[in-house]
Design a protein around this motif. Structure first.
Motif, short mmCIF file in Angstrom:
data_model
loop_
_atom_site.label_atom_id
_atom_site.label_comp_id
_atom_site.label_asym_id
_atom_site.label_seq_id
_atom_site.Cartn_x
_atom_site.Cartn_y
_atom_site.Cartn_z
N ILE A 85 8.46 51.22 -36.31
CA ILE A 85 7.34 51.24 -37.41
C ILE A 85 8.46 51.87 -39.10
O ILE A 85 9.52 51.02 -39.80
N ALA A 133 13.15 46.57 -37.80
CA ALA A 133 11.85 47.16 -38.08
C ALA A 133 12.26 47.23 -39.96
O ALA A 133 11.12 47.37 -40.42
N ILE A 169 -1.08 47.14 -27.98
CA ILE A 169 -0.56 45.54 -28.00
C ILE A 169 -0.36 45.37 -30.19
O ILE A 169 -2.10 45.55 -30.44
N HIS A 218 4.17 37.49 -33.92
CA HIS A 218 3.80 37.37 -31.96
C HIS A 218 3.42 38.90 -31.71
O HIS A 218 3.15 39.49 -32.71
N THR A 219 3.82 39.59 -30.52
CA THR A 219 3.11 40.72 -30.07
C THR A 219 4.27 41.50 -30.47
O THR A 219 5.44 42.06 -30.01
N LEU A 220 3.81 43.35 -30.66
CA LEU A 220 4.51 44.34 -30.69
C LEU A 220 3.93 45.18 -29.29
O LEU A 220 3.02 45.74 -29.20
N SER A 221 4.28 44.96 -28.14
CA SER A 221 3.21 46.43 -26.67
C SER A 221 4.34 47.22 -26.97
O SER A 221 5.42 47.65 -26.97
N PHE A 222 3.97 48.11 -26.56
CA PHE A 222 4.66 49.69 -26.05
C PHE A 222 3.32 49.65 -24.69
O PHE A 222 2.21 49.93 -24.90
N TYR A 243 7.89 41.33 -29.04
CA TYR A 243 9.03 42.51 -29.04
C TYR A 243 7.98 43.94 -28.56
O TYR A 243 6.94 44.20 -27.87
N VAL A 249 8.20 47.41 -25.82
CA VAL A 249 8.92 48.92 -25.69
C VAL A 249 8.56 48.98 -24.38
O VAL A 249 7.06 49.68 -24.49
#
Lengths: 441, 537
Positions: free
Chosen positions: A210, A223, A420, A432-436, B99, B101
């Motif tokens: 972010i 970002a 997520i 939408h998702t941001l997944s780590f 997205y 990572v």
């Protein structure tokens, strides 16, 4: 805005948005507790909703008279408006704790208290009447919902329901249609810092993304389109064994304080770059009853000085670029889950919107402040994005209202379990998702 | 559009600046890049630290992107002996709109990369000697660094707070450093503090009397803890006490109550002493906090207090607690509330030295306060000590109290606990009424002053010496009258304060010592002090 690449370093400019804080109705600083009971909040709710339903009834069934419960006559078709009460056999009663012998370990509580014998009752100031018929399913409705019912009284004294009118989606402000660029609002919840399942590296990756540390320049450009971050509850989790009513030794005190310290440092990193809101949740150091008041700024000495940091109530309502957001940390939906059923959590979310009430089970089974003159959970303006935090999995749905309202419903999963977060595009309400993931093995 | 182009040109310029800066930095780093690389090597291999790109950027003040390329160089040069963790970010093939990572070790990297489609980015996340079992361990070093940065004083702008090494700038972020964060160094105190206004935890700006008292209460506790606190520096004591204040305030209040109760309920004691101070409550509220803390510094404080009383809060605490100081007319009750009586002000009463202090009841609440701390300092307490102790007890409170006491006091509001501390001082025996010399030991000392109030009760006040002088005189006259009864009264007063250990003995002692406080109370530390406490200045 992209800088031309003259040399290697390209620094993006973060996009900006207008932000409006709309939580005044959820704040209780001006309220005074004079020992009042909860009947007043129910009365306020009924009063406001009934006015609304009376205005809708003529368009729904114009030929039928509208009356009070006490004015029911046998066999006469009419419309009555009142608050639903669901009589549940399995609903836990506080008196049970005192009536029988208490075992040392609590009995396992069923997750859902529904029973086939549950029945609904309609109630208004004049009286209450048992409801029959199949139009109104007890599995869907809960105590506290105000509806209009079309039916007639049977000889048995019941009210046989033929049709139900819910309040429906409230009116919505037009969404601005001229947003040219993609701007994102990131929603996350359930960080549970301090719990065993939380992975601090995962959260750090999110923060790095972010704030623009992670990735190459193209990614950082993406970002830079994030304009706002909302953390929807359960950011910390304190070790329960320490909170047992005893005085804490000093080393325990610092252990207790560790999660807050960690979240403060992380929020500091976020707030230094982008606007962030933090909402209290069930496990956070805030009050229990809804509406939960903002977490104290003293808990965040590192982040509080920033003008981008905001501590907000739960539920939380705000505008970004005139897109209205409304959301909770999940207690309202979790409570609905205990007392009714649905195929997915989004069904609950949609129902609350159609009932125009964020938390209909408050104050019945959900802790709530005894307001005297208003019910702050009534949804007066339809949001564009309605989110609920601390859910088991990510889900989203776009619903349409009868007057052209368009709402994106979002269930935000617990970050500590799923890694997520959700990003909503203000331009088109898509998310939408941001997944780590930190699996290195 | 004109606006836009103007913006655009600004952007261009900005970019150029950035570019040139980076060029320069690049040139610079070339020279010391090798140094940095060597450092990385030593960190990773010798100290077994995990060097992530963020850690590197903060440590060497580089931008994140530069740090990433540095790590890349490092791995190219020395990569063989180390484990590298890569980070792959982009969109997954099976979920193109989301997205993702992922971290990957060098062995996993090819597979992970296959999951991504289109444009994705890979760079090094960290370099370490070996990959730990728990991925969170990779994060530790960075977090420790962040913690250190966050601990720097709030006014300092550092790379944690300034968001300076990332790829996105945001000029709209503003950080207010005036103390919004409230340096809450001592979290526990803040809340309880009664009316402390200032944000800064330590600065107790002049609170109201009440707050002062509250503070004092805290102080008293703190005094205990901090016995060594700067003696005369009530301030310091106060500050410390402040911290604890919040903590102590409640107890103080309790103490005040306690005093009352002591007075009221200590039947036997009362009888013994013959008097039931009624006002304690009020007074306690006001003074109560005779700050044990002040006690600590009692030794020093007393004089201190005395001086302070003068109304010039110059002594330390003025800042913090304007304890009613200066307002001479305040009724000062020496309320030695040792908040929770855990402290058992054993000291105060006992201090033999206090006699002299006792003689100055006015200001010398110190004795009371200093109870906890000063029990040992009994000897010192004598008059001066007593007064000091008294003062110290309530370093903060005392200041104001002093003033108050000077003015009024009927109170035996001195909390019993305080009495203990005062005890030593008590020996000074305010009851003597003569408060003699003691108080003036230091320029501004709290001394105990005893007088008979309108209801015929002996009231011992803690007053600052300076003011005392005047007061004393009056007191003296009063006390002289009172002395006779005073002794009893004192005894009573003292008893009220919670003199656990003293009990009857104290009473008797007090009576006996009333006059002799100054000098002779040392023999029976506890009792002697009480007398001094009641001694009038």
């Amino acid at each position: 805005m992209e800088s031309m690449e003259i040399d290697s370093e390209k620094v993006h400019e973060r996009k900006q948005s207008d932000y409006n804080y709309l939580d005044e109705r959820f704040e209780i600083q001006k309220e005074m507790y004079r020992g009042q009971q909860y009947s007043q909040i129910y009365f306020a709710r009924l009063h406001l909703m009934r006015t609304l339903l009376y205005s809708l009834a003529p368009t729904w069934k114009p030929h039928l008279p509208v009356g009070k419960v006490l004015g029911l006559e046998e066999g006469k078709e009419c419309i009555i408006v009142g608050t639903l009460f669901k009589h549940m056999k399995l609903k836990p009663c506080v008196l049970d704790e005192y009536s029988k012998e208490r075992s040392v370990t609590p009995l396992v509580k069923p997750h859902n208290f529904m029973h086939p014998d549950d029945n609904l009752i309609l109630e208004d100031e004049s009286g209450r009447v048992k409801l029959g018929g199949s139009a109104l399913s007890p599995a869907i409705y809960v105590t506290g919902v105000v509806v209009a019912l079309h039916g007639k009284e049977t000889c048995a004294g019941e009210f046989f329901v033929e049709d139900v009118l819910e309040a429906g989606l409230p009116p919505q402000i037009e969404r601005p249609i001229d947003l040219q660029e993609d701007k994102y609002v990131v929603l996350l919840s359930g960080l549970c810092i301090g719990s065993k399942s939380a992975n601090p590296l995962q959260f750090q990756l999110l923060v790095d993304h972010i704030t623009g540390h992670l990735g190459d320049e193209a990614e950082q450009g993406l970002a830079a389109q994030i304009v706002h971050v909302v953390i929807a509850g359960n950011s910390v989790e304190f070790p329960r064994k320490l909170i047992n009513g005893q005085n804490l030794a000093s080393k325990d005190q610092s252990t207790l304080y560790e999660p807050i310290r960690e979240i403060d440092i992380m929020l500091n990193q976020i707030a230094a770059g982008v606007s962030v809101d933090i909402m209290p949740g069930l496990n956070d150091p805030a009050n229990f009853a809804l509406p939960q008041q903002p977490l104290n700024r003293c808990l965040f000495p590192g982040s509080a000085p920033y003008n981008t940091f905001r501590s907000c109530t739960n539920p939380h309502s705000f505008d970004v670029d005139n897109i209205r957001f409304l959301g909770t940390s999940g207690q309202n939906i979790d409570d609905l889950d205990k007392y009714s059923e649905a195929k997915s959590k989004l069904d609950f979310v949609e129902r609350t919107l159609r009932w125009r009430h964020l938390a209909p089970t408050a104050p019945n089974t959900l802790g709530c402040y005894p307001f005297t003159d208003r019910d702050p959970f009534l949804i007066e303006t339809c949001p564009h994005v309605y989110f609920v935090g601390n859910q088991d999995k990510y889900d989203n749905r776009l619903i349409k209202g009868s007057e052209g309202q368009l709402v994106r419903l979002i269930c935000i999963p617990k970050f500590c379990e799923t890694g997520i977060a959700v990003a909503v595009n203000l331009k088109n309400l898509e998310c939408h998702t941001l997944s780590f993931s930190t699996q290195i093995s | 559009m004109a606006g836009k182009s103007a913006n655009a040109s600004l952007d261009e310029e900005r970019k150029k600046n950035l570019a040139t800066k980076s060029q320069k930095s690049e040139k610079m780093t070339l020279t010391h890049t090798l140094n940095v690389l060597d450092e990385i090597e030593s960190l990773v291999s010798d100290q077994l630290q995990v060097v992530s790109y963020k850690w590197l950027s903060r440590n060497f003040s580089l931008s994140s992107n530069t740090a990433k390329s540095l790590l890349k160089d490092f791995v190219e040069k020395h990569g063989k002996g180390f484990e590298v963790v890569y980070i792959v970010s982009g969109c997954l093939k099976n979920r193109p709109s989301d997205y993702s990572v992922k971290l990957a070790s060098s062995t996993q990297l090819p597979e992970v990369e296959k999951e991504f489609n289109g444009k994705y980015s890979v760079h090094i996340y960290s370099v370490q000697a070996s990959i730990p079992m728990d991925p969170a361990a990779i994060w530790n070093a960075e977090f420790v660094q962040a913690e250190e940065l966050s601990r720097q004083p709030s006014a300092t702008d550092n790379c944690l707070r300034g968001n300076r090494f990332c790829g996105i700038s945001n000029s709209f972020v503003k950080r207010n450093v005036e103390g919004t964060t409230g340096n809450v160094t001592a979290p526990r105190i803040e809340s309880v503090r009664t009316t402390v206004q200032p944000k800064s935890s330590l600065d107790f700006q002049k609170g109201t009397v009440l707050s002062n008292q509250g503070k004092r209460a805290n102080v008293s506790h703190q005094a205990k803890s901090e016995t060594n606190a700067a003696p005369a520096q009530n301030q310091s004591v106060k500050s410390s006490s402040d911290k604890e204040k919040s903590f102590h305030v409640p107890p103080n209040k309790k103490n005040g109550q306690g005093e009352k109760s002591v007075a009221g309920t200590g039947g036997s004691l009362k009888n013994m002493w013959g008097r039931v101070p009624v006002k304690t409550e009020d007074e306690s509220a006001k003074i109560e906090v005779k700050n044990p803390i002040t006690d600590h510094s009692e030794d020093q404080k007393p004089s201190h207090d005395a001086d302070n009383k003068g109304g010039s809060d110059d002594d330390n605490e003025d800042v913090n607690f304007k304890r009613a100081s200066k307002s001479e007319n305040r009724k000062r009750k020496a309320i030695f509330d040792f908040s929770d009586e855990e402290y058992e002000d054993v000291i105060s009463l006992a201090s033999p030295s206090s006699p002299k202090v006792n003689s100055r009841p006015d200001g010398e609440l110190n004795s009371e306060d200093s109870g906890p701390e000063k029990p040992d300092s009994g000897p010192e307490k004598t008059d001066a000590g007593v007064s000091r102790e008294v003062k110290s007890d309530e370093p903060e409170v005392s200041k104001e109290d002093r003033e108050k006491t000077a003015s009024i006091d009927a109170s035996t509001t001195l909390s019993m606990e305080k009495i203990q501390t005062i005890g030593s001082e008590a020996e000074v025996k305010p009851s003597k009424g003569k408060i003699t010399e003691a108080p003036s030991l230091q320029k501004r000392k709290k001394t105990l002053k005893t007088r008979i109030d309108e209801r015929g009760r002996e009231v011992t006040e803690v007053v600052w010496e300076e003011t005392e002088t005047k007061v004393k005189k009056e007191d003296d006259t009063d006390t002289s009258k009172k002395l006779n009864d005073g002794k009893n009264a004192n005894a009573v007063n003292r008893a009220q304060k919670k003199i656990p250990a003293i009990g009857n003995a104290a009473a008797t002692n007090i009576g006996g010592k009333a006059g002799s406080k100054k000098g002779g109370n040392v023999k029976d530390p506890k009792q002697g002090n009480i007398m001094s406490f009641f001694k009038k200045v």
